[in-house]
Design a protein around this motif. Structure first.
Motif, PDB file in Angstrom:
ATOM      1  N   LEU A 192     -17.136   7.211  47.438  1.00 44.97           N
ATOM      2  CA  LEU A 192     -16.225   6.329  48.168  1.00 44.97           C
ATOM      3  C   LEU A 192     -14.989   7.088  48.653  1.00 44.97           C
ATOM      4  O   LEU A 192     -14.443   6.789  49.737  1.00 44.97           O
ATOM      5  CB  LEU A 192     -15.812   5.170  47.267  1.00 44.97           C
ATOM      6  CG  LEU A 192     -16.930   4.158  46.940  1.00 44.97           C
ATOM      7  CD1 LEU A 192     -16.444   3.128  45.937  1.00 44.97           C
ATOM      8  CD2 LEU A 192     -17.428   3.471  48.218  1.00 44.97           C
ATOM      9  N   GLN A 193     -14.570   8.072  47.863  1.00 44.86           N
ATOM     10  CA  GLN A 193     -13.397   8.842  48.284  1.00 44.86           C
ATOM     11  C   GLN A 193     -13.716   9.653  49.539  1.00 44.86           C
ATOM     12  O   GLN A 193     -12.868   9.761  50.440  1.00 44.86           O
ATOM     13  CB  GLN A 193     -12.948   9.766  47.146  1.00 44.86           C
ATOM     14  CG  GLN A 193     -11.636  10.494  47.434  1.00 44.86           C
ATOM     15  CD  GLN A 193     -11.117  11.244  46.222  1.00 44.86           C
ATOM     16  OE1 GLN A 193     -11.867  11.500  45.293  1.00 44.86           O
ATOM     17  NE2 GLN A 193      -9.849  11.590  46.228  1.00 44.86           N
ATOM     18  N   GLU A 194     -14.921  10.213  49.609  1.00 43.85           N
ATOM     19  CA  GLU A 194     -15.316  10.981  50.794  1.00 43.85           C
ATOM     20  C   GLU A 194     -15.402  10.088  52.032  1.00 43.85           C
ATOM     21  O   GLU A 194     -15.215  10.560  53.156  1.00 43.85           O
ATOM     22  CB  GLU A 194     -16.681  11.628  50.549  1.00 43.85           C
ATOM     23  CG  GLU A 194     -16.652  12.773  49.551  1.00 43.85           C
ATOM     24  CD  GLU A 194     -18.040  13.267  49.212  1.00 43.85           C
ATOM     25  OE1 GLU A 194     -19.016  12.709  49.789  1.00 43.85           O
ATOM     26  OE2 GLU A 194     -18.166  14.171  48.383  1.00 43.85           O
ATOM     27  N   ARG A 195     -15.667   8.799  51.821  1.00 46.16           N
ATOM     28  CA  ARG A 195     -15.828   7.861  52.948  1.00 46.16           C
ATOM     29  C   ARG A 195     -14.666   6.884  53.015  1.00 46.16           C
ATOM     30  O   ARG A 195     -14.830   5.734  53.429  1.00 46.16           O
ATOM     31  CB  ARG A 195     -17.161   7.111  52.802  1.00 46.16           C
ATOM     32  CG  ARG A 195     -18.349   8.043  53.073  1.00 46.16           C
ATOM     33  CD  ARG A 195     -19.625   7.519  52.459  1.00 46.16           C
ATOM     34  NE  ARG A 195     -20.748   8.420  52.732  1.00 46.16           N
ATOM     35  CZ  ARG A 195     -20.940   9.577  52.098  1.00 46.16           C
ATOM     36  NH1 ARG A 195     -20.090   9.963  51.148  1.00 46.16           N
ATOM     37  NH2 ARG A 195     -21.968  10.346  52.406  1.00 46.16           N
ATOM     38  N   LYS A 196     -13.508   7.368  52.573  1.00 46.01           N
ATOM     39  CA  LYS A 196     -12.318   6.528  52.632  1.00 46.01           C
ATOM     40  C   LYS A 196     -12.084   6.054  54.059  1.00 46.01           C
ATOM     41  O   LYS A 196     -12.031   6.846  54.994  1.00 46.01           O
ATOM     42  CB  LYS A 196     -11.120   7.334  52.140  1.00 46.01           C
ATOM     43  CG  LYS A 196      -9.807   6.559  52.114  1.00 46.01           C
ATOM     44  CD  LYS A 196      -8.692   7.447  51.576  1.00 46.01           C
ATOM     45  CE  LYS A 196      -7.374   6.687  51.589  1.00 46.01           C
ATOM     46  NZ  LYS A 196      -6.258   7.535  51.066  1.00 46.01           N
ATOM     47  N   GLY A 197     -11.977   4.756  54.211  1.00 42.62           N
ATOM     48  CA  GLY A 197     -11.773   4.187  55.539  1.00 42.62           C
ATOM     49  C   GLY A 197     -13.071   3.818  56.231  1.00 42.62           C
ATOM     50  O   GLY A 197     -13.058   3.032  57.187  1.00 42.62           O
ATOM     51  N   ALA A 198     -14.201   4.365  55.762  1.00 44.26           N
ATOM     52  CA  ALA A 198     -15.493   4.056  56.387  1.00 44.26           C
ATOM     53  C   ALA A 198     -16.157   2.864  55.722  1.00 44.26           C
ATOM     54  O   ALA A 198     -17.180   2.363  56.202  1.00 44.26           O
ATOM     55  CB  ALA A 198     -16.417   5.260  56.333  1.00 44.26           C
ATOM     56  N   ALA A 199     -15.599   2.423  54.584  1.00 39.33           N
ATOM     57  CA  ALA A 199     -16.162   1.286  53.869  1.00 39.33           C
ATOM     58  C   ALA A 199     -15.136   0.157  53.854  1.00 39.33           C
ATOM     59  O   ALA A 199     -13.923   0.391  53.800  1.00 39.33           O
ATOM     60  CB  ALA A 199     -16.532   1.665  52.448  1.00 39.33           C
ATOM     61  N   ARG A 200     -15.622  -1.074  53.947  1.00 42.41           N
ATOM     62  CA  ARG A 200     -14.742  -2.240  53.919  1.00 42.41           C
ATOM     63  C   ARG A 200     -15.444  -3.367  53.145  1.00 42.41           C
ATOM     64  O   ARG A 200     -16.653  -3.332  52.937  1.00 42.41           O
ATOM     65  CB  ARG A 200     -14.409  -2.702  55.339  1.00 42.41           C
ATOM     66  CG  ARG A 200     -15.635  -3.145  56.136  1.00 42.41           C
ATOM     67  CD  ARG A 200     -15.259  -3.462  57.590  1.00 42.41           C
ATOM     68  NE  ARG A 200     -16.415  -3.956  58.334  1.00 42.41           N
ATOM     69  CZ  ARG A 200     -17.355  -3.185  58.861  1.00 42.41           C
ATOM     70  NH1 ARG A 200     -17.251  -1.855  58.735  1.00 42.41           N
ATOM     71  NH2 ARG A 200     -18.372  -3.712  59.525  1.00 42.41           N
ATOM     72  N   PHE A 220     -20.763  -0.586  55.100  1.00 42.59           N
ATOM     73  CA  PHE A 220     -20.601   0.710  55.758  1.00 42.59           C
ATOM     74  C   PHE A 220     -21.063   0.570  57.208  1.00 42.59           C
ATOM     75  O   PHE A 220     -21.905  -0.266  57.545  1.00 42.59           O
ATOM     76  CB  PHE A 220     -21.442   1.782  55.056  1.00 42.59           C
ATOM     77  CG  PHE A 220     -20.943   2.143  53.676  1.00 42.59           C
ATOM     78  CD1 PHE A 220     -19.996   3.148  53.529  1.00 42.59           C
ATOM     79  CD2 PHE A 220     -21.406   1.482  52.552  1.00 42.59           C
ATOM     80  CE1 PHE A 220     -19.539   3.490  52.268  1.00 42.59           C
ATOM     81  CE2 PHE A 220     -20.954   1.814  51.296  1.00 42.59           C
ATOM     82  CZ  PHE A 220     -20.021   2.821  51.149  1.00 42.59           C
ATOM     83  N   ASP A 221     -20.504   1.427  58.047  1.00 45.22           N
ATOM     84  CA  ASP A 221     -20.890   1.392  59.463  1.00 45.22           C
ATOM     85  C   ASP A 221     -22.279   1.979  59.689  1.00 45.22           C
ATOM     86  O   ASP A 221     -22.943   1.656  60.669  1.00 45.22           O
ATOM     87  CB  ASP A 221     -19.859   2.151  60.317  1.00 45.22           C
ATOM     88  CG  ASP A 221     -18.516   1.438  60.344  1.00 45.22           C
ATOM     89  OD1 ASP A 221     -18.529   0.187  60.213  1.00 45.22           O
ATOM     90  OD2 ASP A 221     -17.493   2.112  60.453  1.00 45.22           O
ATOM     91  N   ASP A 222     -22.725   2.860  58.777  1.00 49.45           N
ATOM     92  CA  ASP A 222     -24.049   3.472  58.953  1.00 49.45           C
ATOM     93  C   ASP A 222     -24.965   3.096  57.785  1.00 49.45           C
ATOM     94  O   ASP A 222     -24.533   2.944  56.645  1.00 49.45           O
ATOM     95  CB  ASP A 222     -23.929   4.995  59.049  1.00 49.45           C
ATOM     96  CG  ASP A 222     -23.333   5.604  57.798  1.00 49.45           C
ATOM     97  OD1 ASP A 222     -24.041   6.344  57.081  1.00 49.45           O
ATOM     98  OD2 ASP A 222     -22.136   5.313  57.504  1.00 49.45           O
ATOM     99  N   ASP A 223     -26.232   2.949  58.089  1.00 49.69           N
ATOM    100  CA  ASP A 223     -27.231   2.542  57.093  1.00 49.69           C
ATOM    101  C   ASP A 223     -27.425   3.595  56.001  1.00 49.69           C
ATOM    102  O   ASP A 223     -27.706   3.258  54.842  1.00 49.69           O
ATOM    103  CB  ASP A 223     -28.577   2.272  57.771  1.00 49.69           C
ATOM    104  CG  ASP A 223     -28.519   1.046  58.675  1.00 49.69           C
ATOM    105  OD1 ASP A 223     -27.599   0.225  58.478  1.00 49.69           O
ATOM    106  OD2 ASP A 223     -29.380   0.918  59.550  1.00 49.69           O
TER     107      ASP A 223
END
Length: 414
Positions: A349-357, A365-368
């Motif tokens: 989740l830290q690597e995708r900070k801002g990509a998850a809501r 997530f925006d991507d599958d």
């Protein structure tokens, strides 16, 4: 029936002499049968006579078999069991149990003769002095007088005494069998009491997971068993307290709420979450150390009991100890797997900070590919948690099965 004793032979001789010489064969046979029946009846009457029963009781009671058992010097563990046995079974009780068996060994006439000799004060005094010499008890300096020695010499040289001495191997075997049987009854009862005490303590310990307060270990007052009961009770209590402290630490850290993925997505407290996992692993290490110490103390406590010298008991002890070590080791691995999966979740989740809501209760997530990877991490966390629960349930089921086996065995013995 074989009439090989004097009274039986005499009865037959009298019956034959009284029969007419010209009697028919049938009359002769009838007389013979009547003589045999009379002998049987006389023998039964003699064996059922209260005086015969009393003679047998007095003979066995006059022998120092019980004193040899009660005063023998034994190691502490065996002495404790022996002392309990002596408190529960008196010499009178044990002697009475031997009377029926003595009927097959000592005939009525001999019993009357031997009992009369053993009732002599000089005979009883000699037995008392013999017991005192072996046990250190008795009046110092007490000796047999010349008159008493003369009486004892007459008794020892009587034919009845010699005939009785010839029967001693059979009587000794009777004593051994009866003492063993009565001790087994006592031991079974003690085992039942011990099992009840252990079960009572186990029920009390179930409250520890909620209160964190130690409970008293119930014992039965017989040290060899109490050593077992305390060792099992203390180890179970020690484990319960170790798990209580571990769960309390996780609660103090607010671990489960702080490690929720939804909270990480919303608050982005990744560094704090990683520190929490570190602290949880430290708490786990302390718990495993406590468990190891508890198991060692359990083994040491049980090893002090006399029962530990018995090969079958030792095998069960070793099996139970190995099972507890396996349980503790597997538990540590399951928790470490869960912690590793949670670390992976934090890093992901830290690597995708801002990509998850968050959309409601769902992380989006925006991507599958990211969603699939997150679901795989969740699966590993859930699997690890389920493994912890399954491991605890298996250990509980194993211990319950052992208790049920013990209950069944004691019921069968009873």
């Amino acid at each position: 029936m074989k009439l090989n004793h004097l009274s039986g032979a005499l009865l037959l001789a009298l019956a034959a002499a009284a029969a007419p010489h010209a009697a028919a064969a049938g009359d002769s046979q009838a007389a013979l049968r009547a003589a045999i029946e009379a002998t049987d009846a006389a023998a039964r009457a003699a064996r059922q006579a209260p005086s015969y029963q009393q003679d047998l009781f007095d003979i066995m009671f006059g022998l120092p078999f019980y004193e040899g058992l009660a005063y023998a010097k034994l190691p502490p563990g065996k002495a404790a069991l022996r002392d309990y046995y002596v408190r529960k079974v008196s010499k009178q009780d044990l002697t009475q149990r031997m009377v029926p068996g003595m009927q097959a060994i000592v005939p009525p006439v001999l019993a009357a003769q031997v009992a009369a000799s053993m009732r002599e004060p000089a005979y009883r005094k000699r037995v008392r002095l013999q017991v005192a010499a072996k046990t250190g008890a008795g009046q110092a300096g007490e000796q047999l007088t010349p008159d008493e020695l003369a009486i004892l010499n007459r008794i020892d040289n009587a034919q009845s005494s010699k005939d009785f001495v010839a029967l001693m191997p059979q009587l000794s075997e009777l004593v051994r069998i009866q003492v063993s049987a009565s001790r087994e009854e006592i031991e079974i009862q003690l085992a039942r009491e011990a099992l009840e005490a252990i079960e009572h303590t186990q029920r009390e310990i179930e409250k520890v997971s909620e209160t964190g307060q130690p409970v008293a270990i119930r014992t039965i007052g017989v040290e060899p068993w109490d050593q077992i009961i305390r060792a099992i009770g203390d180890s179970t209590l020690g484990m319960a307290l170790a798990f209580y402290r571990f769960n309390q630490e996780l609660d103090r850290l607010d671990y489960h709420r702080q490690l929720k993925a939804s909270g990480l997505v919303q608050r982005h407290h990744y560094s704090e979450a990683s520190v929490l996992v570190d602290k949880a692993e430290d708490a786990l290490a302390a718990t495993l150390k406590d468990l190891d110490q508890v198991i060692k103390q359990r083994e040491a406590g049980i090893s002090q009991s006399e029962f530990a010298a018995q090969s079958k008991f030792r095998a069960k002890l070793d099996d139970a100890t190995a099972s507890l070590y396996t349980f503790a080791g597997d538990l540590g691995e399951c928790y470490r797997s869960m912690f590793a999966a949670q670390r992976q979740m934090i890093a992901f989740l830290q690597e995708r900070k801002g990509a998850a809501r968050m959309e409601g209760e769902t992380i989006v997530f925006d991507d599958d590919a990211s969603a699939a990877a997150m679901n795989e991490i969740f699966k590993r966390i859930v699997t690890a948690a389920q493994q912890v629960q399954a491991l605890v349930e298996r250990q509980t089921a194993r211990e319950n099965a052992e208790m049920e086996k013990a209950r069944s065995s004691l019921k069968k013995s009873g």
